[in-house]
Design a protein around this motif. Structure first.
Motif, PDB file in Angstrom:
ATOM      1  N   ASP A 308      14.687  18.068  13.843  1.00 46.72           N
ATOM      2  CA  ASP A 308      13.434  18.572  14.400  1.00 46.72           C
ATOM      3  C   ASP A 308      12.261  18.234  13.481  1.00 46.72           C
ATOM      4  N   GLY A 309      11.051  18.312  14.047  1.00 50.37           N
ATOM      5  CA  GLY A 309       9.848  18.094  13.262  1.00 50.37           C
ATOM      6  C   GLY A 309       9.517  16.625  13.112  1.00 50.37           C
ATOM      7  N   ALA A 310       8.596  16.347  12.184  1.00 47.58           N
ATOM      8  CA  ALA A 310       8.089  14.994  12.017  1.00 47.58           C
ATOM      9  C   ALA A 310       8.582  14.373  10.712  1.00 47.58           C
ATOM     10  N   ALA A 311       8.786  13.068  10.750  1.00 45.14           N
ATOM     11  CA  ALA A 311       9.123  12.299   9.552  1.00 45.14           C
ATOM     12  C   ALA A 311       8.174  11.117   9.485  1.00 45.14           C
ATOM     13  N   THR A 312       7.497  10.950   8.349  1.00 39.38           N
ATOM     14  CA  THR A 312       6.571   9.834   8.195  1.00 39.38           C
ATOM     15  C   THR A 312       7.086   8.871   7.136  1.00 39.38           C
ATOM     16  N   VAL A 313       6.851   7.594   7.381  1.00 40.71           N
ATOM     17  CA  VAL A 313       7.274   6.530   6.476  1.00 40.71           C
ATOM     18  C   VAL A 313       6.043   6.009   5.750  1.00 40.71           C
ATOM     19  N   ALA A 314       6.099   5.967   4.442  1.00 39.14           N
ATOM     20  CA  ALA A 314       4.938   5.573   3.638  1.00 39.14           C
ATOM     21  C   ALA A 314       4.584   4.107   3.845  1.00 39.14           C
ATOM     22  N   THR A 315       3.309   3.796   3.686  1.00 38.47           N
ATOM     23  CA  THR A 315       2.818   2.421   3.752  1.00 38.47           C
ATOM     24  C   THR A 315       2.606   1.886   2.335  1.00 38.47           C
ATOM     25  N   ARG A 316       2.369   0.572   2.237  1.00 38.74           N
ATOM     26  CA  ARG A 316       2.101  -0.048   0.944  1.00 38.74           C
ATOM     27  C   ARG A 316       1.059  -1.139   1.112  1.00 38.74           C
ATOM     28  N   LEU A 317       0.028  -1.118   0.266  1.00 39.49           N
ATOM     29  CA  LEU A 317      -0.997  -2.152   0.310  1.00 39.49           C
ATOM     30  C   LEU A 317      -0.469  -3.425  -0.341  1.00 39.49           C
ATOM     31  N   VAL A 318      -0.597  -4.547   0.366  1.00 40.85           N
ATOM     32  CA  VAL A 318      -0.193  -5.855  -0.150  1.00 40.85           C
ATOM     33  C   VAL A 318      -1.465  -6.664  -0.387  1.00 40.85           C
ATOM     34  N   VAL A 319      -1.796  -6.890  -1.642  1.00 37.85           N
ATOM     35  CA  VAL A 319      -3.040  -7.571  -1.989  1.00 37.85           C
ATOM     36  C   VAL A 319      -2.823  -9.078  -2.038  1.00 37.85           C
ATOM     37  N   ARG A 320      -3.619  -9.797  -1.256  1.00 37.85           N
ATOM     38  CA  ARG A 320      -3.581 -11.259  -1.260  1.00 37.85           C
ATOM     39  C   ARG A 320      -5.010 -11.777  -1.466  1.00 37.85           C
ATOM     40  N   ALA A 321      -5.273 -12.997  -1.042  1.00 31.81           N
ATOM     41  CA  ALA A 321      -6.514 -13.670  -1.436  1.00 31.81           C
ATOM     42  C   ALA A 321      -7.707 -13.408  -0.520  1.00 31.81           C
ATOM     43  N   SER A 322      -7.554 -12.571   0.505  1.00 35.65           N
ATOM     44  CA  SER A 322      -8.682 -12.338   1.419  1.00 35.65           C
ATOM     45  C   SER A 322      -9.635 -11.262   0.919  1.00 35.65           C
ATOM     46  N   THR A 323      -9.350 -10.670  -0.240  1.00 33.75           N
ATOM     47  CA  THR A 323     -10.246  -9.670  -0.820  1.00 33.75           C
ATOM     48  C   THR A 323     -10.567 -10.043  -2.256  1.00 33.75           C
ATOM     49  N   ALA A 324     -11.800  -9.713  -2.663  1.00 35.07           N
ATOM     50  CA  ALA A 324     -12.227 -10.000  -4.035  1.00 35.07           C
ATOM     51  C   ALA A 324     -13.376  -9.074  -4.381  1.00 35.07           C
TER      52      ALA A 324
END
Length: 332
Positions: A308-324
Motif C-alpha cells: 500500500d501507499g506510494a513508492a518513489t524512485v530517485a532521479t539523477r542529474l547527468v551532466v554533459r556538454a549542453s550546459t556551461a
C-alpha cells in the motif's frame, strides 16, 4: 497428459510435476518426459492450471499512449520484471482516457483472465471516470499524483526538476526558463512546480511558463520563441524530446549551445548523449520503476500489506556538454 505418460512410461503425476516445473523429478526422467511432450505436441492447459492454482500468471496493463519515451520504457521494464516472475503481460491501450474507454479496458482485461492490473496514465482520470475497479483484482498505478487511494509507483518528479534548475543556477544563470509538458499532465505539473519553487527559494521570480506536448516539434516551436530573446541563457525542458526540438531552434537562430544558452532535458533517453552537443538531462530509472511496480502488485496478489501507499524512485542529474557557466557580456 495420459498420452505423454504412456509414451514416457511414467505416471501422469510425474508428467504433471514436469509440466509445472517441480524439481522432485529425476533429471533423466525429466528429459524423457519433455522429449515425449515435444513428440506429441503436448502443452499444459493454462485454464486447467489456473483453476488448480488460482492464478492465470498474466498481468494486465492499461495505458493511454505508446508515443512517449517514458511510457515505452516503463512498459518494457514491467514486461521484463513480469517475465522474471513467470508472468506474461496483456496490454490494453486506450485511445482516449474517458470513463467508457477505461471501463471497457477493465472489461476486456476481466475477460482475458488476469491476476492483477497496472495502470499507466494520469490518476485523476480514474477519479473522473464513473466506474469502480473490479473487485478482487489488485491494481498498481504508475503516477505521481494518484493520492492515498491507490498503490503508487513513480519517479520522484520534483527531485529531478529541482536538480535541473539548481544545476543551471549554480552555473551562474540568473534566470531559468521552462518548457513544460501538457497542462493536464501530473508529471509535467510536478516538474513545473518544483522548477518554480526552486527559483523562488533562490529569490528569483519565475518567468512565464512555455507549454509543449512532449513532442520534439513542440519543443522546437517554444525554442524559437525563447531563443529569439537575448536575455534567455538557460532552458529546462520537461523531457528530452522537447529539449532536442529547442536545441534545433537555437541552432537555427544562431544561438550557440552552451556558450549562449544552456539546455537541460528530463528522461535521459539513449539518444541524449548523441545530441549535439550531448544533452545534460535528468535520468529516470525506468527499470527500477518496473521492478517496484511488479513487486508491489505480486505482494498485493499474495495478500501482503506492504504494497500500500506510494513508492518513489530517485532521479539523477547527468551532466554533459549542453550546459556551461553563464558567459558575461563583454564590456567596452
Amino acid at each position: 497428459m495420459a498420452d505423454v505418460a504412456r509414451l514416457a512410461n511414467v505416471s501422469s503425476q510425474t508428467v504433471s510435476r514436469v509440466s509445472n516445473g517441480h524439481t522432485n523429478v529425476d533429471a533423466a526422467t525429466r528429459e524423457r518426459v519433455i522429449e515425449c511432450m515435444r513428440t506429441l505436441g503436448y502443452r499444459p492447459n493454462g485454464a486447467a492450471r489456473a483453476l488448480k492454482s488460482g492464478r492465470f500468471h498474466t498481468i494486465g496493463v492499461i495505458m493511454f499512449t505508446l508515443e512517449t519515451f517514458g511510457n515505452v520504457r516503463t512498459l518494457d521494464a514491467i514486461a521484463m520484471e513480469a517475465a522474471r516472475a513467470d508472468y506474461s503481460v496483456t496490454l490494453i491501450p486506450i485511445a482516449n482516457p474517458t470513463s467508457s474507454q477505461v471501463s471497457g479496458a477493465f472489461s476486456r482485461l476481466s475477460e482475458a483472465a488476469v491476476d492483477g492490473v497496472v495502470i499507466i496514465f494520469e490518476a485523476h482520470l480514474l477519479d473522473d471516470a464513473k466506474f469502480t475497479l473490479p473487485p478482487g483484482i489488485p491494481v498498481v498505478v504508475i503516477d505521481s499524483g494518484a493520492g492515498s487511494g491507490y498503490t503508487v509507483v513513480d519517479t520522484d518528479q520534483a527531485l529531478g526538476a529541482r536538480q535541473a534548475t539548481e544545476h543551471l543556477l549554480a552555473l551562474g544563470h540568473r534566470q531559468v526558463w521552462h518548457i513544460a509538458g501538457p497542462p493536464a499532465s501530473f508529471s509535467a505539473n510536478h516538474r513545473m512546480d518544483a522548477w518554480r519553487r526552486t527559483l523562488e527559494d533562490a529569490g528569483i521570480t519565475p518567468p512565464e511558463v512555455r507549454h509543449g506536448d512532449w513532442s520534439t516539434e513542440s519543443g522546437y516551436r517554444e525554442g524559437l520563441v525563447l531563443g529569439a530573446r537575448p536575455e534567455v541563457t538557460a532552458i529546462f525542458a520537461a523531457n528530452d524530446q522537447m529539449a532536442l526540438g529547442a536545441m534545433r531552434a537555437l541552432h537555427e537562430l544562431g544561438r550557440d549551445i552552451p556558450a549562449d544558452v544552456s539546455v537541460v532535458g528530463f528522461d535521459d533517453m539513449e539518444e541524449a548523449r548523441s545530441f549535439w552537443p550531448p544533452l545534460t538531462t535528468v535520468r529516470q530509472d525506468f527499470a527500477e520503476v518496473g521492478r517496484l511496480c511488479i513487486r508491489k502488485l505480486l505482494d498485493k496478489m499474495d495478500g501482503g500489506t506492504g504494497a500500500d501507499g506510494a513508492a518513489t524512485v530517485a532521479t539523477r542529474l547527468v551532466v554533459r556538454a549542453s550546459t556551461a557557466a553563464v558567459r558575461e557580456p563583454v564590456r567596452g
